[in-house]
Design a protein around this motif. Structure first.
Motif, PDB file in Angstrom:
ATOM      1  N   PRO A 277      -5.517  88.031 -24.697  1.00  0.00           N
ATOM      2  CA  PRO A 277      -5.890  87.685 -26.015  1.00  0.00           C
ATOM      3  C   PRO A 277      -6.514  86.383 -26.349  1.00  0.00           C
ATOM      4  O   PRO A 277      -6.714  85.652 -25.231  1.00  0.00           O
ATOM      5  CB  PRO A 277      -4.421  87.280 -26.660  1.00  0.00           C
ATOM      6  CG  PRO A 277      -3.632  86.904 -25.748  1.00  0.00           C
ATOM      7  CD  PRO A 277      -4.077  87.649 -24.591  1.00  0.00           C
ATOM      8  N   LEU A 278      -7.419  86.351 -27.394  1.00  0.00           N
ATOM      9  CA  LEU A 278      -8.211  84.894 -27.804  1.00  0.00           C
ATOM     10  C   LEU A 278      -6.954  83.974 -27.967  1.00  0.00           C
ATOM     11  O   LEU A 278      -6.306  84.233 -29.053  1.00  0.00           O
ATOM     12  CB  LEU A 278      -9.041  85.007 -28.830  1.00  0.00           C
ATOM     13  CG  LEU A 278      -9.431  83.825 -29.314  1.00  0.00           C
ATOM     14  CD1 LEU A 278     -10.519  83.263 -28.423  1.00  0.00           C
ATOM     15  CD2 LEU A 278     -10.451  84.253 -30.751  1.00  0.00           C
ATOM     16  N   LEU A 279      -6.691  82.881 -27.367  1.00  0.00           N
ATOM     17  CA  LEU A 279      -5.974  81.933 -27.834  1.00  0.00           C
ATOM     18  C   LEU A 279      -6.323  80.707 -28.828  1.00  0.00           C
ATOM     19  O   LEU A 279      -7.412  80.736 -29.299  1.00  0.00           O
ATOM     20  CB  LEU A 279      -5.291  81.116 -26.459  1.00  0.00           C
ATOM     21  CG  LEU A 279      -5.035  82.079 -25.062  1.00  0.00           C
ATOM     22  CD1 LEU A 279      -4.789  81.043 -24.123  1.00  0.00           C
ATOM     23  CD2 LEU A 279      -3.730  82.597 -25.696  1.00  0.00           C
ATOM     24  N   GLY A 280      -5.378  80.132 -29.383  1.00  0.00           N
ATOM     25  CA  GLY A 280      -5.586  79.031 -30.323  1.00  0.00           C
ATOM     26  C   GLY A 280      -6.512  77.900 -29.822  1.00  0.00           C
ATOM     27  O   GLY A 280      -6.119  77.602 -28.537  1.00  0.00           O
ATOM     28  N   HIS A 281      -7.466  77.577 -30.595  1.00  0.00           N
ATOM     29  CA  HIS A 281      -8.264  76.547 -30.068  1.00  0.00           C
ATOM     30  C   HIS A 281      -8.080  75.158 -31.193  1.00  0.00           C
ATOM     31  O   HIS A 281      -8.009  75.739 -32.431  1.00  0.00           O
ATOM     32  CB  HIS A 281      -9.762  76.830 -29.916  1.00  0.00           C
ATOM     33  CG  HIS A 281     -10.026  77.607 -28.633  1.00  0.00           C
ATOM     34  ND1 HIS A 281      -9.581  78.658 -28.422  1.00  0.00           N
ATOM     35  CD2 HIS A 281     -10.508  77.264 -27.409  1.00  0.00           C
ATOM     36  CE1 HIS A 281      -9.680  79.478 -27.192  1.00  0.00           C
ATOM     37  NE2 HIS A 281     -10.563  78.329 -26.593  1.00  0.00           N
ATOM     38  N   SER A 282      -8.395  73.920 -30.870  1.00  0.00           N
ATOM     39  CA  SER A 282      -8.586  72.929 -31.641  1.00  0.00           C
ATOM     40  C   SER A 282      -9.869  72.021 -31.140  1.00  0.00           C
ATOM     41  O   SER A 282     -10.319  71.805 -29.927  1.00  0.00           O
ATOM     42  CB  SER A 282      -7.303  71.793 -31.399  1.00  0.00           C
ATOM     43  OG  SER A 282      -6.312  72.442 -32.055  1.00  0.00           O
ATOM     44  N   GLU A 283     -10.573  71.568 -32.077  1.00  0.00           N
ATOM     45  CA  GLU A 283     -11.573  70.416 -31.616  1.00  0.00           C
ATOM     46  C   GLU A 283     -10.963  69.097 -31.364  1.00  0.00           C
ATOM     47  O   GLU A 283      -9.991  68.694 -31.991  1.00  0.00           O
ATOM     48  CB  GLU A 283     -12.687  70.453 -33.034  1.00  0.00           C
ATOM     49  CG  GLU A 283     -13.203  71.584 -33.421  1.00  0.00           C
ATOM     50  CD  GLU A 283     -14.311  71.028 -33.988  1.00  0.00           C
ATOM     51  OE1 GLU A 283     -15.210  72.094 -34.702  1.00  0.00           O
ATOM     52  OE2 GLU A 283     -14.804  69.905 -34.311  1.00  0.00           O
ATOM     53  N   GLY A 284     -11.597  68.468 -30.476  1.00  0.00           N
ATOM     54  CA  GLY A 284     -11.063  67.207 -30.195  1.00  0.00           C
ATOM     55  C   GLY A 284     -12.077  66.106 -30.470  1.00  0.00           C
ATOM     56  O   GLY A 284     -13.115  66.203 -30.765  1.00  0.00           O
ATOM     57  N   ASN A 285     -11.817  64.757 -30.023  1.00  0.00           N
ATOM     58  CA  ASN A 285     -12.703  63.600 -30.019  1.00  0.00           C
ATOM     59  C   ASN A 285     -12.937  63.099 -28.612  1.00  0.00           C
ATOM     60  O   ASN A 285     -13.407  61.958 -28.644  1.00  0.00           O
ATOM     61  CB  ASN A 285     -12.149  62.545 -30.951  1.00  0.00           C
ATOM     62  CG  ASN A 285     -12.593  63.060 -32.535  1.00  0.00           C
ATOM     63  OD1 ASN A 285     -13.444  63.640 -32.605  1.00  0.00           O
ATOM     64  ND2 ASN A 285     -11.100  63.263 -33.283  1.00  0.00           N
ATOM     65  N   ASP A 286     -12.678  63.484 -27.604  1.00  0.00           N
ATOM     66  CA  ASP A 286     -12.544  63.067 -26.409  1.00  0.00           C
ATOM     67  C   ASP A 286     -14.107  62.886 -25.998  1.00  0.00           C
ATOM     68  O   ASP A 286     -14.729  63.582 -25.750  1.00  0.00           O
ATOM     69  CB  ASP A 286     -11.855  63.816 -25.121  1.00  0.00           C
ATOM     70  CG  ASP A 286     -11.786  63.426 -23.851  1.00  0.00           C
ATOM     71  OD1 ASP A 286     -12.388  62.402 -23.740  1.00  0.00           O
ATOM     72  OD2 ASP A 286     -11.275  64.020 -23.238  1.00  0.00           O
ATOM     73  N   PRO A 287     -14.376  61.513 -25.949  1.00  0.00           N
ATOM     74  CA  PRO A 287     -15.651  61.126 -25.551  1.00  0.00           C
ATOM     75  C   PRO A 287     -16.205  61.763 -23.867  1.00  0.00           C
ATOM     76  O   PRO A 287     -17.283  61.933 -23.755  1.00  0.00           O
ATOM     77  CB  PRO A 287     -15.976  59.607 -25.508  1.00  0.00           C
ATOM     78  CG  PRO A 287     -14.583  59.173 -25.622  1.00  0.00           C
ATOM     79  CD  PRO A 287     -13.604  60.259 -26.049  1.00  0.00           C
ATOM     80  N   ASP A 288     -15.273  61.993 -23.419  1.00  0.00           N
ATOM     81  CA  ASP A 288     -15.500  62.579 -21.962  1.00  0.00           C
ATOM     82  C   ASP A 288     -15.582  64.056 -21.701  1.00  0.00           C
ATOM     83  O   ASP A 288     -16.055  64.604 -20.680  1.00  0.00           O
ATOM     84  CB  ASP A 288     -14.149  62.066 -21.006  1.00  0.00           C
ATOM     85  CG  ASP A 288     -14.515  60.574 -20.605  1.00  0.00           C
ATOM     86  OD1 ASP A 288     -15.678  59.901 -20.450  1.00  0.00           O
ATOM     87  OD2 ASP A 288     -13.438  60.022 -20.611  1.00  0.00           O
ATOM     88  N   SER A 289     -15.456  64.557 -22.942  1.00  0.00           N
ATOM     89  CA  SER A 289     -15.546  65.928 -22.799  1.00  0.00           C
ATOM     90  C   SER A 289     -17.173  66.361 -22.825  1.00  0.00           C
ATOM     91  O   SER A 289     -17.987  65.825 -23.619  1.00  0.00           O
ATOM     92  CB  SER A 289     -14.808  66.846 -23.973  1.00  0.00           C
ATOM     93  OG  SER A 289     -15.347  67.947 -23.986  1.00  0.00           O
ATOM     94  N   ILE A 290     -17.434  67.182 -22.237  1.00  0.00           N
ATOM     95  CA  ILE A 290     -18.866  67.601 -21.863  1.00  0.00           C
ATOM     96  C   ILE A 290     -19.234  68.914 -22.964  1.00  0.00           C
ATOM     97  O   ILE A 290     -20.192  69.303 -22.866  1.00  0.00           O
ATOM     98  CB  ILE A 290     -19.512  68.340 -20.556  1.00  0.00           C
ATOM     99  CG1 ILE A 290     -18.610  69.399 -20.083  1.00  0.00           C
ATOM    100  CG2 ILE A 290     -19.477  66.871 -19.611  1.00  0.00           C
ATOM    101  CD1 ILE A 290     -19.405  69.813 -18.672  1.00  0.00           C
ATOM    102  N   LEU A 291     -18.187  69.282 -23.691  1.00  0.00           N
ATOM    103  CA  LEU A 291     -18.372  70.436 -24.638  1.00  0.00           C
ATOM    104  C   LEU A 291     -18.790  69.827 -26.196  1.00  0.00           C
ATOM    105  O   LEU A 291     -18.346  68.735 -26.319  1.00  0.00           O
ATOM    106  CB  LEU A 291     -16.946  71.399 -24.672  1.00  0.00           C
ATOM    107  CG  LEU A 291     -16.511  71.795 -23.174  1.00  0.00           C
ATOM    108  CD1 LEU A 291     -15.262  72.439 -23.357  1.00  0.00           C
ATOM    109  CD2 LEU A 291     -17.204  72.615 -22.714  1.00  0.00           C
ATOM    110  N   SER A 292     -19.540  70.860 -26.887  1.00  0.00           N
ATOM    111  CA  SER A 292     -20.071  70.439 -28.053  1.00  0.00           C
ATOM    112  C   SER A 292     -18.932  69.993 -29.012  1.00  0.00           C
ATOM    113  O   SER A 292     -19.156  69.222 -29.894  1.00  0.00           O
ATOM    114  CB  SER A 292     -20.868  71.471 -28.430  1.00  0.00           C
ATOM    115  OG  SER A 292     -20.070  72.655 -28.597  1.00  0.00           O
TER     116      SER A 292
END
Ligand SMILES: O=C(O)CCC(=O)C(=O)O
Length: 202
Positions: A69-84
């Motif tokens: 299944p598609l799992l639950g996702h949240s947006e974060g504020n981690d400045p070390d994340s390379i994701l948009s």
């Protein structure tokens, strides 16, 4: 890509994923299907332009998770994340089968955009550079705003995407301006309903 997806192929997006040495830059576990609503699926080609291994923070996947299944996702504020969106899976799941996809420069892997994947910080002495290239059959359908793509093989009998042209001028600045239209279209998908703003686009 033709062997996997058939003769009529679109290239949708390319992104460099660069992690500097000895930094905490990383990608948390996530599934692209949480944000890119495209059917039947998108094939993501990850081309290593430098050594991608456990030490330099190569791509990690949970094999077979694209069938779950598609799992639950949240947006974060981690400045070390390379994701948009600094996004991450916000529920418990079994990580015991995770594997590192180690690649030498010039090697590539292809993943389904539903697969749960991540990557750890680069602890090596060199930059880890990957080029992500997204491919889909011309029959693929994307939810949301109409987007652009380049026909890289075969013919498009569907018209689901606005077809991009190659460079339009010998003047690089005109080409950059021309490409801005495609960039604006794709960022509407990448940042839909996001608190984050695309960088470098005005
Ligand atoms: O290149 C990486 O380390 C991960 C990138 C990634 O997962 C993505 O952009 O979808």
């Amino acid at each position: 890509m033709e062997d996997l997806l058939g003769p009529d192929l679109l290239h949708w997006n390319s992104t460099f994923r660069i992690k500097e040495p000895k930094t905490n830059q990383h990608a948390a576990w996530y599934q692209d299907t949480a944000y890119i609503k495209l059917k039947p699926f998108l094939s993501i080609c990850w081309l290593a332009l430098s050594s991608a291994n456990s030490r330099s923070g190569c791509l990690r996947v949970i094999p077979g998770s694209h069938l779950g299944p598609l799992l639950g996702h949240s947006e974060g504020n981690d400045p070390d994340s390379i994701l948009s969106r600094a996004q991450y899976i916000n529920e418990t799941f079994d990580q015991s089968g995770a594997i590192d996809i180690e690649l030498a420069p010039g090697e590539t892997t292809v993943i389904n955009h539903s697969i749960i994947h991540s990557s750890n910080p680069n602890q090596s002495d060199d930059r880890r550079i990957g080029l992500l290239m997204d491919y889909l059959p011309t029959s693929a359908v994307k939810e949301g705003p109409r987007d652009t793509a380049i026909l890289v093989r075969g013919e498009d009998h569907f018209g689901h995407f606005e077809l991009e042209t190659g460079p339009v001028s010998d003047d690089p600045l005109r080409n950059v301006e021309h490409q801005r239209h495609s960039l604006k279209a794709i960022t509407k998908t990448m940042y839909a309903h996001s608190q984050h703003k695309p960088k470098g686009l005005s």
